[in-house]
Design an enzyme around this catalytic site. Structure first.
Site, PDB file in Angstrom:
ATOM      1  CB  SER A 195      -0.959   0.128   0.994  1.00 39.71           C
ATOM      2  OG  SER A 195      -1.936   1.050   1.181  1.00 39.71           O
ATOM      3  CG  ASP A 350      -6.890  -2.261  -3.499  1.00 38.29           C
ATOM      4  OD1 ASP A 350      -7.256  -1.182  -3.140  1.00 38.29           O
ATOM      5  OD2 ASP A 350      -5.595  -2.572  -3.433  1.00 38.29           O
ATOM      6  CG  HIS A 380      -6.067  -1.910   0.173  1.00 36.89           C
ATOM      7  ND1 HIS A 380      -5.333  -1.510  -0.732  1.00 36.89           N
ATOM      8  CD2 HIS A 380      -5.537  -1.382   1.274  1.00 36.89           C
ATOM      9  CE1 HIS A 380      -3.987  -0.915  -0.104  1.00 36.89           C
ATOM     10  NE2 HIS A 380      -4.350  -0.546   1.015  1.00 36.89           N
TER      11      HIS A 380
END
Length: 407
Positions: A195, A350, A380
């Site tokens: 991320s 996501d 995610h």
């Protein structure tokens, strides 16, 4: 009295039903786990905002505190699992940056030098820590028999860009230059992150590719990375921005906390009004061409313009969104050439899916060897759940297989 009690019960039941109703994609395996994760994230966000409204910390501070407490409680519940067994774990500093080093006992005792990996944690540049990823990084170190360095970079919004980037660069360079201290082969060090950590790993890779007299990174492995902040209306933002595992609203908030900590512009960013018509017709818009995600679309017609000539709305530090150290997808094609072999993990459900797809496509077009691991029916932030989530467990094995072959 009985009627009133019954009425209260019905009202409470209705409110709980409403609150606990979580949008869950139909084909998600383990839907209860997905819904629970979404409810937790939504609840934490609400609590953080209420706390700020009541004068109890800021929203990002509260997010850190609440999630940190939940993660600590989860770790205590798993006390019977000795996932650090066989590892030496040391908290230290690399060139002034705090890091946690995971060294397998076997690596210390090895007659030959072993590979190394720099890992940069996620959390929107704002929250989470090496503690939140402790089981994941320990697992990678043990399974591969490699030394893993987990970076404790400074968090936004107290430390806006480029603080996290600078810390990540400094720690990575130190490890490359002092690898022998850990019995690591400096020619076999990679970098990875998830991320926001994937953003930082990609940015560090771009920056160090231009450094002379420094060992080159062997590979970069990016896990559902955040890579661009000029288009918040990509297909994945539109299709999945309502999912509480990572909403569009929260992702935009993360970018702003990292950029300038002025959340008054959140709606402006979400509507893509933080750019300009000139920018939307420039080569930078081509770097996020939706045709890379939906091949049936017509390609964008763009023209090359000088970055310094692009005009922006009056937003503090807004030109930074074109800086590859901030948003790696904004790197020019020439800067992508010669980057090390790359692994990109994306998830179907996501908002950041298309960031990863676009970067994998552009790297491949630049001649970089790319392995794009797209995980359907996943969401995610799922990888740290590799012990409990079947899809995450499978994704972890693919991630480890890539690193085993490319370090």
């Amino acid at each position: 009295m009985v009627v009133k009690a019954a009425l209260v019960f019905v009202v409470v039941a209705v409110l709980l039903t409403y609150y606990c109703h979580e949008p869950v994609p139909q084909d998600i395996p383990q839907p209860t786990l997905f819904a629970s994760f979404g409810i937790v994230m939504r609840t934490v966000r609400h609590m953080a905002r209420i706390g700020e409204y009541l004068g109890i910390g800021t929203e990002p501070q509260n997010l850190r505190y609440i999630l940190g407490a939940l993660i600590s409680a989860g770790v205590k519940l798993r006390t019977g699992i000795s996932y650090r067994e066989g590892l030496e774990c040391t908290d230290t500093t690399f060139d002034g940056v705090r890091v946690r080093v995971y060294e397998p006992v076997s690596a210390r005792q090895s007659s030959g030098r072993v590979p190394g990996l720099v890992f940069i944690h996620g959390g929107g540049w704002v929250m989470l820590s090496v503690d939140a990823f402790d089981e994941l990084t320990a697992h990678v170190s043990k399974e591969l028999g490699i030394v893993v360095v987990s970076v404790k970079y400074r968090l936004a919004p107290e430390h806006v860009f480029p603080a996290a980037f600078d810390d990540s660069v400094a720690a990575t360079k130190f490890f490359l230059q002092n690898a022998e201290k850990y019995n690591v082969d400096s020619a076999r060090i990679g970098i990875s992150g998830d991320s926001a950590g994937g953003n930082l790993a990609a940015a560090v890779t771009l920056a160090l590719a231009k450094e002379k007299g420094l060992p080159k990174l062997k590979t970069q492995a990016l896990l559902y990375p955040a890579l661009q902040a000029i288009d918040f209306q990509t297909p994945s933002y539109i299709d999945h921005g309502h999912l509480n595992t990572l909403t569009k609203d929260l992702m935009v908030a993360y970018w702003i906390w990292y950029l300038n900590n002025d959340q008054s512009f959140r709606e402006v960013f979400k509507a893509n009004n933080h750019t300009s018509d000139q920018l939307k017709k420039s080569q930078y818009a081509g770097y996020v061409d939706h045709k890379m995600v939906r091949p049936n679309l017509r390609p964008k017609i763009v023209k090359t313009v000088n970055k310094e000539s692009i005009k922006f709305p009056e937003i503090p530090n807004i030109a930074t969104i074109l800086d590859p150290r901030f948003a790696p997808l904004m790197a020019d094609d020439a800067d992508l050439k010669g980057l090390p072999p790359t692994y990109v993990m994306t998830c179907e459900y996501d908002v950041l899916r298309d960031d990863g797809v676009m970067y994998a496509t552009r790297l491949r077009n630049a001649g970089v060897r790319v392995e794009h691991d797209h995980n359907e029916r996943s969401f995610h932030g799922f990888l740290p759940q590799f012990s409990d989530n079947e899809l995450a467990g499978t994704a972890m094995e693919k991630y480890l297989t890539y690193l085993r072959k490319n370090l």
